[in-house]
Structure formats: structure tokens, C-alpha cells
Design an enzyme around this catalytic site. Sequence first.
Site, PDB file in Angstrom:
ATOM      1  N   SER A 270      32.342  38.676  47.999  1.00 13.74           N
ATOM      2  CA  SER A 270      32.832  37.403  47.510  1.00 13.74           C
ATOM      3  C   SER A 270      31.877  36.259  47.845  1.00 13.74           C
ATOM      4  O   SER A 270      30.702  36.366  47.547  1.00 13.74           O
ATOM      5  CB  SER A 270      34.223  37.189  48.105  1.00 13.74           C
ATOM      6  N   HIS A 413      39.388  41.888  43.094  1.00 15.91           N
ATOM      7  CA  HIS A 413      38.446  41.171  43.943  1.00 15.91           C
ATOM      8  C   HIS A 413      38.554  41.698  45.375  1.00 15.91           C
ATOM      9  O   HIS A 413      39.638  41.751  45.924  1.00 15.91           O
ATOM     10  CB  HIS A 413      38.825  39.683  43.896  1.00 15.91           C
TER      11      HIS A 413
HETATM   12  C1  GCU Z   1      37.197  31.799  45.395  1.00 14.77           C
HETATM   13  C2  GCU Z   1      35.948  31.293  44.699  1.00 14.77           C
HETATM   14  C3  GCU Z   1      34.944  32.407  44.473  1.00 14.77           C
HETATM   15  C4  GCU Z   1      34.690  33.129  45.765  1.00 14.77           C
HETATM   16  C5  GCU Z   1      35.996  33.569  46.353  1.00 14.77           C
HETATM   17  C6  GCU Z   1      35.903  34.225  47.719  1.00 14.77           C
HETATM   18  O1  GCU Z   1      37.895  32.619  44.525  1.00 14.77           O
HETATM   19  O2  GCU Z   1      36.331  30.713  43.508  1.00 14.77           O
HETATM   20  O3  GCU Z   1      33.732  31.897  43.962  1.00 14.77           O
HETATM   21  O4  GCU Z   1      33.815  34.193  45.573  1.00 14.77           O
HETATM   22  O5  GCU Z   1      36.838  32.468  46.533  1.00 14.77           O
HETATM   23  O6  GCU Z   1      34.991  33.989  48.481  1.00 14.77           O
HETATM   24  O7  GCU Z   1      36.858  34.952  48.032  1.00 14.77           O
END
Ligand code: GCU
Length: 432
Positions: A270, A413
Site C-alpha cells: 500500500s 487491498h
Molecule cells: C489509502 C490511499 C492509498 C494508500 C492506502 C494505504 O487508501 O488512498 O493511496 O495506498 O491508503 O496505504 O493503505
Amino acid sequence: MPVKNAIQVLVLSAILLWIAPLSAQIADFPPDTVAGIPVNYTEANVGEYTLPALLQLENGKAVKSADVWMDQRRAEIVKLIEENQFGRCPEPRDISFEVHEKGVPAFDGKALRTQVTIHFTKDKSRPKMDLVIYLPPDATGPVPLLLNISFSANELFIDDDAVRPGMIWNREHELIPASQGRPFGKLDVVRVVEQGIGIATFYYGDVDPDFNGGFDFGVRKLYLKPGQTERAADEWGSISAWGWGISCAIDYFETDDTVDEKKIAIYGISRLGKTVMWEGGRDPRVAMVIASCSGEGGAALSRRDFGETVAHLTEASRFPYQFAVNYQKWGNNVNESPVDAHMLVALIAPRPVLLITGNTDKWSDPYGEFLAAVAAEPVYELLGKKGLGKTEFPPAGEPILHDIGYYMHDGGHGPGPGDWDVMFKFIKMHLQ
Ligand code: GCU
């Protein structure tokens, strides 16, 4: 229908038919709004774009040799990404390593544990970073190592009572003992060291807190020049700072003869996936990058209007502190930006990079990551390496593993099914 219009319709349908099978894995989805900014989830509405040229110097000359790429173009791109996206990092100073223990048996002798504090200040006050390292017990020489940058403090992430206690930032932005926090997944240390590789991890909040206004409590404040009260528009955001923490860990590995400092893979998920992409591009000592769900600002092409955009990332209530202040310029103007994600991938060349995505993680645009990898391929080829070798989007669960690797797990995710097996395979291909 006039002939010209008919031809346009034919061309358009041909393009759509061509795109459709490529993106069929990522079904369209109703639009949404985040922080007041619309989010597009329909492939046909992504928009047209032209990516900045990779193999062309700023003076207009074509890059035709590996030497010109490595000696000139690479440096130009590092500078562009520093100035326009993540912000410049300073050279570390006043860093010292305090080794608390080295090679102590853990997990019933299935691993050897080393713990080190990396001090960022001469007086050894905060901020400082705790690194915990496990190596295979039967290694006959220095081993390759996977360095993980983590959302979790070490003691929450690893089921080993001997891990030194740490501190974490809670949701209210207070620093509290990590024991009062909640774990964000667990690391299966034994499974990693059984592969013949070491594993190290540290908590990203040790280096820089992850919130708007965290500047005063992290490393960046230590590097303000006399009289300077805030960072300049091209100076480091938190992602650069977290990556800088990785480079400090590599400084330590260079002093530890049990670790092969030429074979360090770095892994993050992420926002920490964005971090390892950038750090791998910036620091040539990194031997491999494994970026999971790095999405917008990471490996996903920003010029594609799909899922999160630069405007979402830099919106005041969201994550502007993670980037250079200059990044905000491109929020509503992304086609004018001198950088995009294919450049971030290409900076890692000739070293291997594995992009992990999830087929339901639409916010992170998994197809946009695939396209960035495809666009970076000519640079890998110029350097005698192999890119994905395919322009057809692979189904979830089917990795493509060359010097560029792409794996889309069946899921969303974060960590997903098969990730670790694919990572082990990729590491063994290139580092063992
Ligand atoms: C949010 C953000 C992302 C990021 C994510 C994370 O969703 O919008 O760009 O990658 O957080 O770090 O979990």
C-alpha cells in the site's frame, strides 16, 4: 453516416474490443466520490494520455545504450520524481547502530534473531528505529534478506516474546506503548527462514508519523536548516522519509557479516508499496523491489483516470504530507506532469521488481500497474533484462515472473492468497 465518421466508429470499436479482453478481469463498477472528488471505475472513461518518454534525454537525444541510461537518463528521472512527487531526501548524518543482541536462537532454534536500534540523533533520543532480523540457523555464509517495512510495531507483528517493546502512534496521534495497539497481521518468521533467506522488519512510524502535522515528531524535522521552519516544496514527504529509513537499515546490513548486503529485497504494502518503489528507484543498493498494492503514486499510471488519482492523494484532508508539496500541482493537471509510474518502475532496472495487485482492489488500479510495467519494459530490454513479455492482462492467480514480475491475487487491498509463494519464487529466481 459520412465515411469519415464511419471510419472513426470502426476505429473506436476496434480499440474498445482490443481493450475489453485486457481489462476484463477488472469489471466496471459504479462511480463514487472520495473527499468530494469523483472516482471513475469504468475502463471506457479512463481518458486518453501520452506517457512521458523514457528513452529520451532532456536535451532531446535518444537513449540508445545501457550506459547512457545508467549514467544520464536515470539521474534525470530520479531528479524529476524527487522534485515533482516524493521530495528530496538528505544524506543521513549522526546515525549510529546499537546492536542489542546478535544471532540468538529463536522459535525453538529454527531462526537466529538479531536486534538493532538505529539512532537518528547524536543524543539517541527519538526518533529512532528498531530493526529485528531473523536468519536461517544453518546458513554457512551471508544470506539474502527480505526487508519489510511495516504498519505494525515489531512486538505486535511477531510472536516472539523476546522482541524489544516499542512505541506506536495511535489514531489520536499520540505515542503509546505498542503493547496497547492492535496487530496488523502477523509475520510467519519460520516460513521465511526455511526458504534459506533472512527477514527483517521495522515499524514505519519509528521514522516518520503517518498523519498530517506529524512532521515535528519524525526525522524530517531533524534536517531543517537553521532558520528554516518548514520543508521546501521539493523536500521530502513521509514516503521519502520511510524509504530513507530503509536506506539506513541497509547501512546497518553493510556492517553485519551475516547478511549479504548485495542481496537485499525490500517489501511493502500500500503506501509502503509506494515507499519501496521509490526507495528501490533511488537507492541502487536495493537488489529487488516487491511492491504490493502500491496503486496511485506507486506503480499505477497516474494519467489513467481509474480509481484513486493524484487529486485524491493530495487533497488537504488526505495524504499531502506523504509527498512533496510540489505533487499537488499535478492533481488537476496530471497530463502535464513530467513524471508517471512507468518511470518509477524503470528506475529499478536492471534489478528485479515484482508488482503484486488484487483484482478487487479497484481503488489501486491493478490494470494501471500492469500497463506501467509494460511501458517500462523497453528500459529492461535495453539493459539486457526481460520485462513481462506480454501485453495481455493476465488473470488473477497467474503470475508472470521475469526481471519484471506481475502477480494479481484473487482478492482486495493488502496481503492476498498466493502472495508469499510468488514472492519466494521470485526471490529464489533472482537472489539465490
Ligand atoms: C489509502 C490511499 C492509498 C494508500 C492506502 C494505504 O487508501 O488512498 O493511496 O495506498 O491508503 O496505504 O493503505
